[in-house]
Design an enzyme around this catalytic site. Structure first.
Site, short mmCIF file in Angstrom:
data_model
loop_
_atom_site.label_atom_id
_atom_site.label_comp_id
_atom_site.label_asym_id
_atom_site.label_seq_id
_atom_site.Cartn_x
_atom_site.Cartn_y
_atom_site.Cartn_z
N THR A 1 8.47 10.46 5.23
CA THR A 1 7.45 11.16 4.43
C THR A 1 6.94 10.25 3.33
OG1 THR A 1 8.53 13.25 4.92
CG2 THR A 1 7.00 13.24 3.05
N GLN B 1 1.75 -11.64 -6.97
CA GLN B 1 1.42 -12.10 -8.33
C GLN B 1 -0.05 -12.52 -8.46
OE1 GLN B 1 3.33 -11.55 -10.79
NE2 GLN B 1 5.41 -11.44 -9.99
N ALA C 1 6.87 -4.42 -2.29
CA ALA C 1 6.51 -5.68 -1.65
C ALA C 1 7.64 -6.18 -0.73
CB ALA C 1 6.20 -6.73 -2.71
N THR C 2 8.87 -5.93 -1.15
CA THR C 2 10.00 -6.41 -0.34
C THR C 2 9.91 -5.83 1.07
OG1 THR C 2 11.37 -6.67 -2.30
CG2 THR C 2 12.53 -6.47 -0.19
N SER D 1 2.24 -5.24 -4.36
CA SER D 1 3.23 -4.35 -4.96
C SER D 1 2.58 -3.53 -6.07
CB SER D 1 4.38 -5.18 -5.52
OG SER D 1 5.30 -4.33 -6.18
N GLY D 2 3.00 -2.27 -6.21
CA GLY D 2 2.42 -1.41 -7.23
C GLY D 2 2.85 -1.75 -8.65
N HIS D 3 4.17 -2.01 -8.82
CA HIS D 3 4.66 -2.09 -10.21
C HIS D 3 4.27 -3.38 -10.93
CE1 HIS D 3 8.55 -4.50 -9.78
NE2 HIS D 3 8.24 -4.29 -8.53
N CYS E 1 14.05 -10.98 -10.59
CA CYS E 1 14.77 -10.44 -9.43
C CYS E 1 16.09 -11.15 -9.21
CB CYS E 1 13.93 -10.57 -8.17
SG CYS E 1 12.30 -9.91 -8.40
N ASN F 1 5.97 -16.75 -8.45
CA ASN F 1 6.37 -15.84 -9.53
C ASN F 1 7.17 -16.53 -10.62
OD1 ASN F 1 8.04 -15.79 -7.02
ND2 ASN F 1 9.51 -14.77 -8.35
N1 PLP Z 1 7.00 -11.09 -4.20
C1 PLP Z 1 6.80 -11.61 -5.41
C2 PLP Z 1 6.00 -12.87 -5.55
C3 PLP Z 1 7.32 -10.99 -6.54
O1 PLP Z 1 7.14 -11.52 -7.75
C4 PLP Z 1 8.08 -9.79 -6.38
C5 PLP Z 1 8.73 -9.13 -7.53
O2 PLP Z 1 9.32 -9.75 -8.37
C6 PLP Z 1 8.26 -9.28 -5.09
C7 PLP Z 1 7.70 -9.96 -4.03
C8 PLP Z 1 9.06 -8.03 -4.83
O3 PLP Z 1 8.32 -6.90 -5.15
P1 PLP Z 1 8.93 -5.42 -5.05
O4 PLP Z 1 9.72 -5.23 -6.29
O5 PLP Z 1 7.72 -4.51 -5.00
O6 PLP Z 1 9.73 -5.33 -3.81
#
Ligand code: PLP
Length: 377
Positions: A237, A180, A70-71, A199-201, A323, A150
């Site tokens: 890739t 989220q 996501a970042t 985001s996948g995780h 984070c 989040n």
């Molecule tokens: N945006 C939100 C609202 C999140 O909660 C997070 C992860 O904590 C991210 C972005 C970042 O995601 P990623 O770890 O896939 O870069």
């Protein structure tokens, strides 16, 4: 038995995800850009995942670009849109409660000379669509607001705000960090924003993969160049195993979104009840927030002390946002939470595997902490 109450930080990869990743690594390990048929196989794996993700997001597969998470997706959205639409229009609008990834992207725009307006919640701790729309003018290139916060689970009125903005300023590009909310709240990317980050995780796929939805016709300046992958928007890739796992995980979760929402709502209510009955605990999340996230403070105990006390009992939670690694983001204060409460805030977040017994164990541990750590002083 460990109790994992931190799925908003990262979630356990699902079996279907692991199987799809394993297949991609063992069998379909070609390079999707190779011209031979083995490369084509890898490309087909990736395109299947793109279709699965598109179905989960309610968009065309061609509208998705895979990223490292996501970042990166949000940086591509914010900096990529500013790179094309911001040459003459120099104002950009966001909120004061965004995830650090979006905040950092706007900080970079500001350093490049953009005027960045950051909209805060009102004194009641809530966002209003008209407040997000208010600073948007003819000089604005981009607006970005997150769907679900989040740290607290607060749901922002993104759809309403963006619809209002588009009625008055159809050329403004809209972006939503929906990390989220994806596969948790009902929305389709097409009707949410021009650009949507996922985001996948956070949805039971592996770490290191995400995607950006971009509406047809939106032109973004790539962050990474040097290859024609992802239509030239993201060189390098592709991470085929991660992408394959993301598609499989999203497809599996998509089928259960409604049932999970009902299950989480019930679990959240139970958690609020358990926590409210626990001495020293104050629930901070709004009642109409996402049921997947619950923020609360524990009077007299710092977040890190509590977090480690719980971890010793194999109960895993976050202090604010994972984070931030213990560093406060200031987002809780934006929502009107006082500094002393912010200092003792914990965030729990759920997935379908959590049970009421997990929350009862958490409440019990919090009571034990009061006795051992507070009353002993
Ligand atoms: N945006 C939100 C609202 C999140 O909660 C997070 C992860 O904590 C991210 C972005 C970042 O995601 P990623 O770890 O896939 O870069």
């Amino acid at each position: 038995m460990m109790i994992y109450l931190d799925s908003a930080a990262t979630s356990r990869p699902s079996e279907v995800c692991i199987r799809a990743m394993e297949q991609a690594m063992r069998e379909d390990y070609g390079n999707p850009s190779s011209l031979h048929s083995f490369g084509l196989r890898a490309q087909l794996v990736m395109e299947r995942a793109r279709k699965q993700l598109a179905a989960a997001l309610g968009c065309e597969p061609a509208a998705l670009t895979f990223t490292s998470g996501a970042t990166e997706a949000s940086h591509l959205a914010v900096r990529g849109a500013a790179g094309t639409y911001g040459r003459r229009k120099r104002r950009a609008v966001t909120t004061t409660v965004e995830h650090a990834s979006v905040r950092a992207a706007f900080d970079l725009l500001e350093a490049e000379g953009f005027e960045v307006i950051r909209v805060a919640p009102r004194a009641d701790g809530r966002f209003y669509a008209e407040d997000i729309a208010a600073p948007v003018d003819d000089n604005t290139c981009l607006v970005s607001a997150m769907l679900v916060n989040n740290e607290t689970g607060a749901v922002l009125p993104v759809q309403e705000a963006f619809a209002k903005i588009k009625r008055e300023h159809p050329d403004v590009i809209t972006h939503c960090d929906a990390v989220q909310g994806f596969l948790k709240l009902p929305f389709s990317a097409d009707s949410l924003a021009d650009l949507v980050t996922v985001s996948g995780h956070k949805v039971h796929a592996a770490k290191g993969v995400g995607a950006l939805y971009h509406k047809k016709g939106i032109r973004l300046k790539p962050l990474l160049t040097g290859g024609e992958q992802e239509g030239g928007l993201r060189a390098g890739t592709e991470a085929v195993p991660l992408i394959a796992g993301f598609g499989a995980a999203a497809a599996a979760l998509s089928a259960s979104r409604k049932e999970r929402h009902a299950q989480m709502t019930q679990l959240n209510r139970f958690a609020v009840k358990m926590l409210s009955e626990t001495e020293g605990v104050t629930v901070q999340s709004p009642e109409d927030g996402s049921p997947y996230i619950l923020s609360f403070s524990v009077r007299g105990l710092r977040s890190e002390t509590m977090l480690h006390f719980l971890a010793e009992r194999e109960i895993y939670v976050s202090s604010g946002s994972a984070c931030a690694k213990g560093k406060q983001s200031g987002v809780l204060q934006q929502f009107g939470i006082r500094q002393d409460a912010a200092d003792s805030t914990l965030r729990i977040s759920f997935c379908a595997e959590n049970t009421e017994a997990d929350l009862a164990a958490l409440a019990e541990a919090l009571r034990e902490a009061q006795v051992r750590l507070v009353h002993k002083r």
